[in-house]
Design an enzyme around this catalytic site. Structure first.
Site, short mmCIF file in Angstrom:
data_model
loop_
_atom_site.label_atom_id
_atom_site.label_comp_id
_atom_site.label_asym_id
_atom_site.label_seq_id
_atom_site.Cartn_x
_atom_site.Cartn_y
_atom_site.Cartn_z
N CYS A 128 -16.54 9.35 17.43
CA CYS A 128 -17.53 10.43 17.39
C CYS A 128 -17.95 10.64 15.94
CB CYS A 128 -16.91 11.71 17.97
SG CYS A 128 -17.87 13.21 17.72
N CYS A 147 -17.96 14.14 14.60
CA CYS A 147 -16.59 14.65 14.43
C CYS A 147 -15.99 14.15 13.12
CB CYS A 147 -15.71 14.19 15.59
SG CYS A 147 -16.25 14.76 17.21
#
Length: 199
Positions: free
Chosen positions: A120, A123
């Site tokens: 991600c 993230c």
């Protein structure tokens, strides 16, 4: 003639895209401020326009970030009471999260829970910012910072109704008081939210 019509339509489209959402966000903010009552004990989410949350956190310098010091909290029979700001606690189970949030309500601490995932990019982008936020001296005894990898623990994300990451949920008195979804939104507004609810 046809060109003038398309220019007028384009102008109206521009107004609709920028003016109406701005008015809507201002109205939401006014309603949220008017409806805010700090003495309420029930869970209630307050929505604040993201432009109000532009973080002064991004303007913090590395000199204002102080490395974690040794905890001055005396650990009792439950080691969860010794968790403090500056230590991002990695979550390994749903019962662990529930217990930390419950204990934080007894010590009047804010809990910030970061839902992250493998592979991600947003993230990964927000992770060092979240780490720096957890080390700010102003949050050392007021905020508990948690992180859960939803790839490893999907039950935690499911329990809290999280389906996009990164998501940051803020808990006060065992209730979700606010949340932010997305790396850019968190970069812009997470610091301001933590300051607001850490009082």
């Amino acid at each position: 003639m046809k060109t003038n019509v398309s220019i007028k339509q384009s102008s109206w489209a521009t107004i609709a895209l920028f003016i109406f959402p701005t008015i809507w966000m201002i109205c939401c903010y006014i309603l949220a401020v008017q409806g805010e009552n700090p003495s309420q004990k029930h869970c209630e989410s307050i929505s604040i326009p993201i432009h109000q949350l532009r973080a002064t956190f991004l303007h913090k310098t590395s000199s204002s970030v102080k490395p974690s010091s040794i905890s001055t909290i005396t650990p009792g029979s439950n080691p969860l009471f010794s968790i403090r700001g500056g230590d991002i606690q990695q979550i390994t189970s749903l019962p662990q999260v529930k217990e930390i949030i419950q204990n934080a309500s007894t010590t009047n601490q804010l809990v910030v829970l970061d839902f992250t995932s493998n592979n991600c990019p947003p993230c990964e982008m927000i992770a060092p910012i979240y780490h720096d936020l957890s080390e700010l001296e102003e949050f050392q005894s007021k905020v508990i910072f948690l992180k859960v990898n939803v790839s490893d623990h999907p039950d935690v994300a499911s329990y809290y109704g999280v389906d996009g990451w990164p998501t940051f949920q803020l808990f006060r008195n065992e209730c979700v008081v606010d949340s932010i979804v997305g790396g850019q939104a968190a970069k812009a507004g997470l610091y301001a939210l933590v300051v607001r609810y850490a009082q």
